[in-house]
Scaffold this motif. Structure first.
Motif, PDB file in Angstrom:
ATOM      1  N   VAL A 122       0.850  -1.192   0.000  1.00 30.01           N
ATOM      2  CA  VAL A 122       0.000   0.000   0.000  1.00 30.01           C
ATOM      3  C   VAL A 122       0.888   1.244   0.000  1.00 30.01           C
ATOM      4  N   TYR A 123       0.275   2.357  -0.436  1.00 34.26           N
ATOM      5  CA  TYR A 123       0.909   3.671  -0.302  1.00 34.26           C
ATOM      6  C   TYR A 123       0.496   4.288   1.028  1.00 34.26           C
ATOM      7  N   LYS A 124       1.451   4.981   1.661  1.00 39.81           N
ATOM      8  CA  LYS A 124       1.136   5.764   2.852  1.00 39.81           C
ATOM      9  C   LYS A 124       0.956   7.221   2.405  1.00 39.81           C
ATOM     10  N   VAL A 125      -0.311   7.619   2.276  1.00 39.48           N
ATOM     11  CA  VAL A 125      -0.627   8.969   1.795  1.00 39.48           C
ATOM     12  C   VAL A 125      -0.871   9.875   2.998  1.00 39.48           C
ATOM     13  N   PRO A 126      -0.132  10.965   3.137  1.00 37.67           N
ATOM     14  CA  PRO A 126      -0.359  11.881   4.271  1.00 37.67           C
ATOM     15  C   PRO A 126      -1.798  12.395   4.255  1.00 37.67           C
ATOM     16  N   HIS A 156      -6.212   4.076   8.784  1.00 42.54           N
ATOM     17  CA  HIS A 156      -5.926   5.501   8.968  1.00 42.54           C
ATOM     18  C   HIS A 156      -5.228   5.613  10.307  1.00 42.54           C
ATOM     19  N   GLU A 157      -3.911   5.857  10.260  1.00 45.50           N
ATOM     20  CA  GLU A 157      -3.124   5.790  11.485  1.00 45.50           C
ATOM     21  C   GLU A 157      -1.914   6.699  11.358  1.00 45.50           C
ATOM     22  N   ASP A 158      -1.597   7.378  12.453  1.00 44.91           N
ATOM     23  CA  ASP A 158      -0.397   8.223  12.517  1.00 44.91           C
ATOM     24  C   ASP A 158      -0.332   9.219  11.356  1.00 44.91           C
ATOM     25  N   ASP A 159      -1.462   9.875  11.093  1.00 45.35           N
ATOM     26  CA  ASP A 159      -1.535  10.930  10.066  1.00 45.35           C
ATOM     27  C   ASP A 159      -1.340  10.406   8.652  1.00 45.35           C
ATOM     28  N   PHE A 160      -1.586   9.110   8.440  1.00 46.23           N
ATOM     29  CA  PHE A 160      -1.462   8.540   7.099  1.00 46.23           C
ATOM     30  C   PHE A 160      -2.685   7.689   6.780  1.00 46.23           C
ATOM     31  N   PHE A 161      -3.054   7.703   5.496  1.00 49.22           N
ATOM     32  CA  PHE A 161      -4.023   6.763   4.961  1.00 49.22           C
ATOM     33  C   PHE A 161      -3.246   5.685   4.201  1.00 49.22           C
ATOM     34  N   TYR A 162      -3.538   4.415   4.523  1.00 47.73           N
ATOM     35  CA  TYR A 162      -2.877   3.292   3.850  1.00 47.73           C
ATOM     36  C   TYR A 162      -3.776   2.890   2.673  1.00 47.73           C
ATOM     37  N   ILE A 163      -3.350   3.290   1.451  1.00 43.05           N
ATOM     38  CA  ILE A 163      -4.219   3.228   0.272  1.00 43.05           C
ATOM     39  C   ILE A 163      -3.713   2.178  -0.696  1.00 43.05           C
ATOM     40  N   ASN A 164      -4.657   1.445  -1.275  1.00 42.60           N
ATOM     41  CA  ASN A 164      -4.354   0.423  -2.284  1.00 42.60           C
ATOM     42  C   ASN A 164      -3.557   1.039  -3.434  1.00 42.60           C
ATOM     43  N   LEU A 201       5.261   8.016  -6.990  1.00 41.79           N
ATOM     44  CA  LEU A 201       6.433   7.159  -6.817  1.00 41.79           C
ATOM     45  C   LEU A 201       7.269   7.555  -5.607  1.00 41.79           C
ATOM     46  N   SER A 202       7.079   8.776  -5.095  1.00 39.52           N
ATOM     47  CA  SER A 202       7.855   9.206  -3.928  1.00 39.52           C
ATOM     48  C   SER A 202       7.189   8.834  -2.616  1.00 39.52           C
ATOM     49  N   LEU A 203       5.960   8.323  -2.677  1.00 38.65           N
ATOM     50  CA  LEU A 203       5.241   7.966  -1.453  1.00 38.65           C
ATOM     51  C   LEU A 203       5.881   6.750  -0.793  1.00 38.65           C
ATOM     52  N   GLU A 204       5.851   6.744   0.530  1.00 41.33           N
ATOM     53  CA  GLU A 204       6.349   5.596   1.290  1.00 41.33           C
ATOM     54  C   GLU A 204       5.403   4.411   1.107  1.00 41.33           C
ATOM     55  N   ARG A 205       5.987   3.228   0.986  1.00 42.26           N
ATOM     56  CA  ARG A 205       5.177   2.014   0.814  1.00 42.26           C
ATOM     57  C   ARG A 205       5.316   1.119   2.051  1.00 42.26           C
TER      58      ARG A 205
END
Length: 467
Positions: free
Chosen positions: A335-339, A376-384, A406-410
């Motif tokens: 998943v992507y960790k989207v702020p 939704h945790e620690d100010d991030f959405f874990y998105i498919n 591509l710069s998002l944390e996975r």
């Protein structure tokens, strides 16, 4: 006379043929569709589901232990027949009589003849028989399946009563036999106060420092029980005295088990799956000749296991309780960790992300895109990751910041495919402990007991129709 004009239109031969052909074509189309559906269903690999249940697993270590005690062996100076005065496991005082060695078998014959038409001068009185009968009646009247364990107390009571009556018979016979009979007997007393044991096995002289791996070979172990009526040679052991309850249990460990326990300061343990918890104990681990030995030093419980040398020891480690699922049902989902600063709600109150999408021709378009998120945790959405293209740029809700996808944390999430609604839906789970073919997961997440999940994730893809 005028003729009425008919409204019936007669079909010629060509029209009738065309209609028949159309019906046949429609029938064939339907037939082919049904046949294709049947073949597709037949060829399709059936999806097996698994119903989630509550369970637990633990890291307990099960090993075999050898009891090491201070065992004083008492021997006889005469050959003859052995007669015991006290029960095995009883505690006796120093100098208390424990047994007699009868060279002539006179006492043994008297005990055997008691109550029969024998030549014995000692017989049981009517009150003796009444005492035994009352003990039996008391047990029968209070018996219940719930308190079946009372049978052991009953057995001990009867043994005590029979031993007491046998001692009475012996004393009467000795008094009747006079000095001649007494000279053929050797009365043996306890040299120390302690617990009495009636067996020998060759392990009496072992210490915690002299036990080797060979001592754990049960195929070579020989235990000889001693009982009234046995014939013994002079110098043979007649009983053992364990003077105190300070004793040790030595267990052989594997290297991995020794490594696991080396970080502990004390351990919880159980002996022979006893229903009672034995609590904690100090321990040490000795290494000798590439072998590892766990030493438990105890100052109680010895009397409960005085008649046993080998003990089953379970070292109680961490216990995990939750939902039990097969390991084959687990799948990793990237998943992507989207702020959360890049997520906002649109007019329809849906969570969306503003995306600058670039097509294959290099043209860009700004759109609002809905998404699937698992946490939704620690100010991030874990998105498919399937919700974004690698060429996408996301725009913050304020419009002041952009980020290339591509710069998002996975991050990899562990989950299962939920199968309650007929569609494989990815659901994240929190793994507590995996062991053998099953895993225990936290039961406070979205997955609940009695949910259906896909048994083997290799047979399925996310959002695939199951049936």
């Amino acid at each position: 006379m005028a003729h009425k004009k008919s409204n019936v239109v007669k079909m010629n031969k060509h029209m009738r043929t065309a209609k028949i052909n159309a019906a046949i074509i429609i029938f064939l189309i339907i037939f082919l569709y049904v046949a294709a559906s049947v073949i597709r269903a037949w060829a399709k690999t059936p999806i097996t589901t698994y119903k989630v249940s509550s369970s637990n697993i633990n890291n307990n270590i099960s090993v075999t232990g050898i009891a090491v005690r201070n065992e004083l062996q008492v021997t006889s100076s005469k050959s003859g027949y052995l007669i015991y005065f006290v029960r095995e496991g009883d505690k006796v005082r120093k100098s208390s009589p424990v047994c007699t060695v009868d060279e002539t078998k006179t006492i043994i014959n008297a005990i055997e003849d008691t109550g029969e038409e024998g030549t014995s001068t000692a017989t049981l009185s009517q009150s003796d028989y009444v005492a035994v009968r009352n003990a039996i009646d008391t047990y029968k009247n209070s018996y219940s399946d719930v308190n079946f364990s009372n049978v052991y107390n009953f057995k001990a009571n009867i043994e005590s009563k029979v031993l007491e009556l046998s001692n009475q018979v012996m004393r009467k016979e000795v008094n009747a036999g006079g000095a001649t009979l007494r000279s053929s007997l050797e009365n043996i007393n306890a040299p120390e106060s302690g617990i009495i044991a009636y067996y020998v096995d060759g392990y009496e002289n072992y210490t915690i420092d002299t036990i080797t791996s060979a001592a754990f070979n049960k195929n070579e172990y020989k235990k000889t029980s001693l009982k009234t009526g046995d014939i013994l040679d002079a110098g043979s052991t007649v009983f053992k005295v364990m003077a105190d309850e300070n004793w040790s249990i030595v267990c052989q460990l594997t290297k991995d088990q020794a490594t696991t326990l080396s970080g502990q300061t004390y351990i919880n343990f159980n002996i022979n799956k006893h229903p009672n918890d034995f609590g904690t104990a100090d321990f040490r681990i000795d290494q000798r000749d590439n072998s590892y030995f766990l030493v438990l030093n105890l100052n109680k419980y010895m009397i409960e296991f005085a008649d046993e040398r080998f003990l089953s020891i379970e070292i109680v480690m961490d216990k995990y309780e939750g939902l039990k699922i097969p390991n084959s049902s687990l799948v990793d989902r990237e998943v992507y960790k989207v702020p959360e600063a890049f997520v906002y709600r649109n007019e329809d109150n849906d969570r969306v992300v503003k995306v600058i999408a670039t097509d294959e021709n290099g043209n860009q378009e700004t759109v609002e895109r809905t998404f699937t998120y698992y946490r939704h945790e620690d100010d991030f959405f874990y998105i498919n990751t399937a919700d974004f293209a690698e060429t996408d740029m996301i725009v913050s809700a304020s419009g002041s910041d952009t980020k290339p996808v591509l710069s998002l944390e996975r991050e990899a999430l562990k989950g299962v495919y939920l199968a309650n609604e007929g569609v494989a839906e990815f659901t994240e789970v929190n793994v507590l402990k995996s062991q053998d073919e099953f895993t225990i997961i936290d039961d406070t997440g979205y997955l609940k007991e009695f949910d259906n999940i896909v048994l083997d994730v290799n047979d399925i893809e996310e959002n695939q129709t199951l049936y």
